[in-house]
Write an enzyme that holds these catalytic residues in place. Sequence first.
Site, PDB file in Angstrom:
ATOM      1  N   LYS A  53       5.607 -29.805 -22.447  1.00  0.00           N
ATOM      2  CA  LYS A  53       4.767 -29.819 -23.648  1.00  0.00           C
ATOM      3  C   LYS A  53       3.827 -31.025 -23.609  1.00  0.00           C
ATOM      4  CE  LYS A  53       8.092 -27.190 -26.345  1.00  0.00           C
ATOM      5  NZ  LYS A  53       9.289 -27.162 -27.185  1.00  0.00           N
ATOM      6  N   GLN A  97      12.766 -31.039 -30.917  1.00  0.00           N
ATOM      7  CA  GLN A  97      13.317 -30.051 -29.984  1.00  0.00           C
ATOM      8  C   GLN A  97      14.718 -29.615 -30.420  1.00  0.00           C
ATOM      9  OE1 GLN A  97      11.539 -28.723 -27.514  1.00  0.00           O
ATOM     10  NE2 GLN A  97      13.156 -27.506 -26.601  1.00  0.00           N
ATOM     11  N   ASP A 120       5.679 -25.767 -35.092  1.00  0.00           N
ATOM     12  CA  ASP A 120       6.651 -24.780 -34.600  1.00  0.00           C
ATOM     13  C   ASP A 120       6.669 -23.536 -35.496  1.00  0.00           C
ATOM     14  OD1 ASP A 120       8.171 -25.304 -32.291  1.00  0.00           O
ATOM     15  OD2 ASP A 120       9.367 -26.828 -33.309  1.00  0.00           O
TER      16      ASP A 120
HETATM   17  N1  GUN Z   1      14.052 -25.064 -28.414  1.00  0.00           N
HETATM   18  C1  GUN Z   1      13.790 -23.936 -27.698  1.00  0.00           C
HETATM   19  N2  GUN Z   1      12.589 -23.433 -28.037  1.00  0.00           N
HETATM   20  C2  GUN Z   1      12.082 -24.246 -28.997  1.00  0.00           C
HETATM   21  C3  GUN Z   1      10.858 -24.266 -29.722  1.00  0.00           C
HETATM   22  O1  GUN Z   1       9.997 -23.380 -29.599  1.00  0.00           O
HETATM   23  N3  GUN Z   1      10.710 -25.296 -30.581  1.00  0.00           N
HETATM   24  C4  GUN Z   1      11.654 -26.253 -30.770  1.00  0.00           C
HETATM   25  N4  GUN Z   1      11.420 -27.211 -31.661  1.00  0.00           N
HETATM   26  N5  GUN Z   1      12.798 -26.267 -30.102  1.00  0.00           N
HETATM   27  C5  GUN Z   1      13.007 -25.276 -29.209  1.00  0.00           C
END
Ligand code: GUN
Length: 283
Positions: A53, A97, A120
Amino acid sequence: MSATIISGKELAAQKRLEMKKEVEVLKEKGMTPGLAVILVGEDPASQSYVKAKARACEETGIHSELDIVPTSISEEELLKKIEDLNMASHIHGILVQLPLPDHISEKKVVETISPDKDVDGFHPINIGRMMTGQDAFSPCTPAGIIEMVKSKSIEIEGKHVVVVGRSNIVGKPVGQLFLNENATVTYCHSRTKNMQEITTSADILVVAVGRENFINGDYIKKGAVVIDVGVNRNSAGKLVGDVEFETAKEKASYLTPVPGGVGPMTITMLLHNTIISARRLVN
Ligand code: GUN
């Protein structure tokens, strides 16, 4: 029949190029979009996701901050970090996350992130807005799936979309986004009876259960569009999806691969949401 592969990798590269130009325009107006990512602990898969990311932000010209904190952090300390980021004017998107350690409430964390910085799309306010068809941050994986389908000019309106899986992150919201596009949506899950009868009636089949080879060609109608959201490691250590690729390819008209399918689009939609958030502050 051999399905046309929808490459998320190629589509993501194209979208990121467009976004890079958008970021340049925003920068000329004095606005640099900023994303803050918090990772609790050292889970290797989560570490590689958050690094991907941060790398994507860098490529696109988005400012990013990665805060890796130890698992021993208290819930209170984590919530304080989020509150500080809610107030930070150079940050337009906040991502914590998931999953989180057991002593930290995921619900509290998600609900502490300002809905205006919730890139998100997990905050109940954004989910409610999405469900009522209002302007909202859409969850990234579901939004990426819609982009992939649209990129091939596949008609959605009136189509039967079957979603296998009902997670809050993918299954539930992707069905809602297809409904917003006027599809007829059916959800299948672990308690569904006669799953094969339902999946073989799907024009568009989205599979998000997290189990290798959960769906094979026998579960797919000839000519269906198949979107594989799974990311699993098989016994040989290779990344595979939830769909048995070889048999699915013989039935589907379009199919997404793993890796290189939905995954790259998830990050792309995160960048997209961060840009949208920053752009809201520019006249
Ligand atoms: N863990 C797995 N996929 C995601 C996501 O799209 N966002 C977040 N914050 N955590 C994740």
